[in-house]
Structure formats: C-alpha cells, structure tokens
Design an enzyme around this catalytic site. Structure first.
Site, short mmCIF file in Angstrom:
data_model
loop_
_atom_site.label_atom_id
_atom_site.label_comp_id
_atom_site.label_asym_id
_atom_site.label_seq_id
_atom_site.Cartn_x
_atom_site.Cartn_y
_atom_site.Cartn_z
N GLY A 1 0.80 -1.21 0.00
CA GLY A 1 0.00 0.00 0.00
C GLY A 1 0.84 1.27 0.00
O GLY A 1 0.54 2.23 -0.71
N GLN B 1 -7.91 -0.41 3.01
CA GLN B 1 -8.79 -1.01 4.03
C GLN B 1 -10.10 -1.53 3.45
O GLN B 1 -10.90 -2.11 4.18
CB GLN B 1 -9.08 0.01 5.14
CG GLN B 1 -7.86 0.35 5.99
CD GLN B 1 -7.38 -0.79 6.89
OE1 GLN B 1 -8.13 -1.73 7.19
NE2 GLN B 1 -6.14 -0.72 7.32
N ALA C 1 -1.90 -6.46 -0.16
CA ALA C 1 -2.31 -7.86 -0.01
C ALA C 1 -2.45 -8.29 1.45
O ALA C 1 -3.32 -9.09 1.79
CB ALA C 1 -1.32 -8.77 -0.72
N HIS C 2 -1.58 -7.75 2.33
CA HIS C 2 -1.59 -8.28 3.70
C HIS C 2 -2.79 -7.82 4.51
O HIS C 2 -2.99 -8.26 5.65
CB HIS C 2 -0.27 -7.99 4.43
CG HIS C 2 -0.08 -6.59 4.92
ND1 HIS C 2 -0.32 -6.23 6.21
CD2 HIS C 2 0.34 -5.47 4.29
CE1 HIS C 2 -0.05 -4.94 6.37
NE2 HIS C 2 0.36 -4.46 5.21
N THR D 1 12.77 -7.32 -10.56
CA THR D 1 12.22 -8.67 -10.74
C THR D 1 10.98 -8.84 -9.87
O THR D 1 10.99 -8.49 -8.69
CB THR D 1 13.30 -9.73 -10.38
OG1 THR D 1 14.41 -9.50 -11.24
CG2 THR D 1 12.79 -11.14 -10.56
N CYS E 1 1.15 2.09 12.20
CA CYS E 1 2.32 2.91 11.86
C CYS E 1 2.59 3.98 12.90
O CYS E 1 3.68 4.51 12.96
CB CYS E 1 2.12 3.57 10.52
SG CYS E 1 1.67 2.40 9.28
#
Ligand code: PLP
Length: 390
Positions: free
Chosen positions: A71, A179, A200-201, A237, A325
């Site tokens: 994100g 979210q 994704a998490h 990559t 955070c």
C-alpha cells in the site's frame, strides 16, 4: 490461554490456501518471469493470472494493474507519479486531514518541494464533504486524493461523489483503498477513480506485495527506474510468490466477501452495543453506519489507551490504539484530532478490528474482560473524577 486477535486492520494472517498457492514459486517454479525459456514462462503465466484476479475484483482491466511492494509504495507512486508527470499544469493537490501516513507524508514531502496542498477538514464522524472538494479546485489542481475508508475509525468516504467532481473538472482522482478492497465492494468505474492503492496483507494475502490500479491514459512517472518489468512502470524482478498469493487472496475475497462482511457487521455491532452498555463515559469514534464492517473504535474517558492495550495483552487480547504505523509515537492520532476529539480523549482510544478468526465467543470474552480493566485503571488514574461525587 487462547489468543484473541482483534487487530485485523493492522494486518491479517495469510490464508492456508494462499500459502499453498505461493509455495511452488519459491522452489520448483522459481524462474525469472523475464527469462524466455519455458521454465520461466510458468512464473510469467502465474503473474499474469494473478493480475487478472486482482483486476477482476475491482472491475479493472488487467493491463491497468501495476504490482508493487504494498500500500505504501502504491500511494507514493500515485501521488509522486502524477505530481511529477503533470508539472507543466501546475502544482496543486487536494487531500484530507485523515489520510494514512502513506499519503499524508508524501503530500508533506511534495509540499516542501513547492507543490500546493489543500488539507480538507472532516466532520465529527470523519466524513469529507464533496462540496469542500469542489470548492478547493483551482486551474492548477492536478490530483485529488481521498481515502476510501479510514484505517483508524473505519469511516467510509463518499468517494463516488468526489470522483464525479474530479471527472467533471478533468482532474485525476486517487483513492487509498487499502482497508476496503477484499472487504466491501470496490469498482473503479463506479467510484470514478483513476488511481487506487491495494495491499495484499490486509486481505489475507502475504506482506510486502500490493498493487496500484492506473486507469488507461493516466499520465504517471514510473516510481522505480531500471528494467522493463511492469511495462517499464515499476522496475525490478517481480515478487512472484507474493504476487501469486495476492491473486489467490483476491480470488477468495471475491467468493466470500459479502457473506463475511455480513457476519462481521453483526459481531461489530454486538461488540459496540455491549461496550456502551457495560462501560460509562465512552464514545464510539467514526460514523455509526457508514463504517467498515470490522471496525470498532472507542474513546474511554480517564484512561490511557496504552494501559488498556497492555492489560488486554495480559488477557491474550491483541488490539491497537491507532494505526500500526503510529503506535511508536506518543502523539495523539492525527485522525482523532481531525474529528475534533480533544487530545485527552484521543489518548484514551482503543481500536478493535475483527476478522475471519473471530467469533461470538471472542466478543463475549472482550465484553467480560474490558469493563474490569477500565474500572481498575480508572481507580488508579489521576485523570479520573472521584466516582463518589457522581
Ligand atoms: N493505507 C492504509 C489506509 C493503511 O491502512 C495502510 C496500512 O496500515 C497502508 C496504506 C500501508 O500499506 P502497506 O502496509 O501495505 O504498506
């Protein structure tokens, strides 16, 4: 003691199906997707399949998806990418005072480099008024950035209306949907967005991978320069196992999201009702109805959020005082302050965010434990008014 995890807004565990899907791409299918031999093409195919799955869940075309490291990178890419690509038009960005640091700090960075930033206020529920967005527009505005839902108080913003205003004005519109994607319906056309950040998490995928949706035709400077990956928009990559896991998590979300949102809304409301009944002098932060299905955020008078957290931890309950955070900072949350909550109340805030691992028994356990913790802390607190004078 059973651990009760109530911090799903901070992160979610990867689902077993996600881990199973990822595993071969660490070992037997670990080719570099840019290599041309057939072994590596297996990895290329998996990346492209994941791209399709990500695109499908948000109503986008797969070529409009750039894979990123999460994100934060997606937000950085959107804001800096548009600001730098449109320097000729001028330097004005409209955003809000409740954005995640991944947007807020980028705007502050751009502000120090001469870009004008309008920081829109929110009402007491954390809602942005679309009319304020319209009024803030100037002929130099290049971007509007308003989050889809707030990570601390769960308020879902009127992004669709703001998108219409952006479209009419011919200004790019970015939303941080970290979210919401995988939790409530998100469709890039319905929301009228040009750029949208996903992580994704937050939806039971792996950490360190995400995506930026970029509507076709959007002028954007690449964020990472180097090789030709991601059509030269993001060099390096590809994180193949991560991308595959992300794709799997998006596919599962597509199948199960609606049912899960309904289940969580029921648990959320039960928790809110129970807390209100059992603890005096508390209030719900955020909007009563326009809120994420899994978010409970309360301010508890006369106690410190940190003390509640530590005491809950002793009972095996994981919660948060604000966003992950900012937990290292002693400053009250900028989001709660923007809602007009006084600093002393903001300090007594607690965020409980629910997810797949939670059930009725977890809610009952919190309702059994938290009132006692609050009573104990209030009895010790110099902030507390003497109960005998009530
Ligand atoms: N935006 C919002 C609203 C978030 O809640 C978070 C994570 O807390 C991020 C951005 C950052 O996402 P990531 O952890 O994938 O960098």
């Amino acid at each position: 003691m059973k651990r009760i995890y109530l911090d799903y807004a901070a992160t979610t565990p990867a689902r077993p199906e996600v881990v199973t899907a990822m595993t071969p791409y660490f070992t037997e299918a670990s080719g570099n997707p840019s290599s041309i031999y057939s072994y590596a093409q297996e990895a290329r195919g998996a990346v492209e399949e994941a791209r399709t799955r990500v695109a499908q869940l948000i109503g986008a075309r797969s070529e409009e998806i750039i894979f990123t490291s999460g994100g934060t990178e997606s937000d950085n890419h959107a804001l800096k990418g548009v600001a730098y690509a449109n320097e000729d038009k001028g330097g004005h960005i409209i955003t809000t005072s409740i954005e995640h640091h991944a947007v807020m700090q980028v705007c502050k960075f751009l502000e120090r480099r001469g870009i004008n930033i309008t920081w829109l206020p929110v009402d007491k529920y954390g809602l942005v008024d679309p009319e304020d967005v319209r009024k803030a527009l100037t002929d130099k505005t290049v971007l509007i950035s308003v989050m889809h839902a707030n990570n601390q108080v769960g308020t879902v913003e009127p992004v669709e209306e703001i998108g219409k205003i952006a479209r009419e004005a011919g200004v790019y519109f970015h939303t941080d949907a970290v979210q919401t994607v995988g939790h409530i319906p998100v469709n890039v056309d319905k929301l009228n967005v040009d750029l949208l950040a996903i992580s994704a998490h937050k939806l039971y995928g792996p950490k360190g991978v995400g995506a930026l949706y970029v509507r076709k035709g959007t002028r954007l400077v690449p964020f990472i320069h180097g090789g030709e990956q991601e059509k030269r928009r993001r060099a390096g990559t590809e994180n193949v196992p991560g991308i595959v896991g992300f794709g799997k998590a998006m596919e599962l979300a597509r199948q199960e999201m609606d049912e899960e949102a309904e289940r969580l809304t029921h648990l959320r409301d039960k928790l809110i009702r129970g807390l209100m009944e059992k603890i005096d002098d508390i209030r719900l932060n955020g909007h009563p109805t326009r809120r994420l299905p899994n978010n409970v955020n309360i301010s508890v008078d006369f106690v410190e959020g940190e003390s509640m957290l530590l005491n809950l931890d002793l009972e095996g309950i994981c919660a948060s005082t604000g966003s992950a955070c900012s937990s290292a900072s002693l400053e009250p949350s900028h989001v709660l302050l923007a809602l007009g909550i006084p600093p002393e109340q903001a300090h007594g805030s607690l965020r409980l965010t629910l997810g797949r691992g939670n059930n009725e028994a977890d809610i009952e356990r919190v309702l059994e434990v938290l009132p006692g913790i609050v009573a104990k802390l209030r009895a010790m607190s110099p902030l507390s008014r003497p109960r005998t004078q009530e």
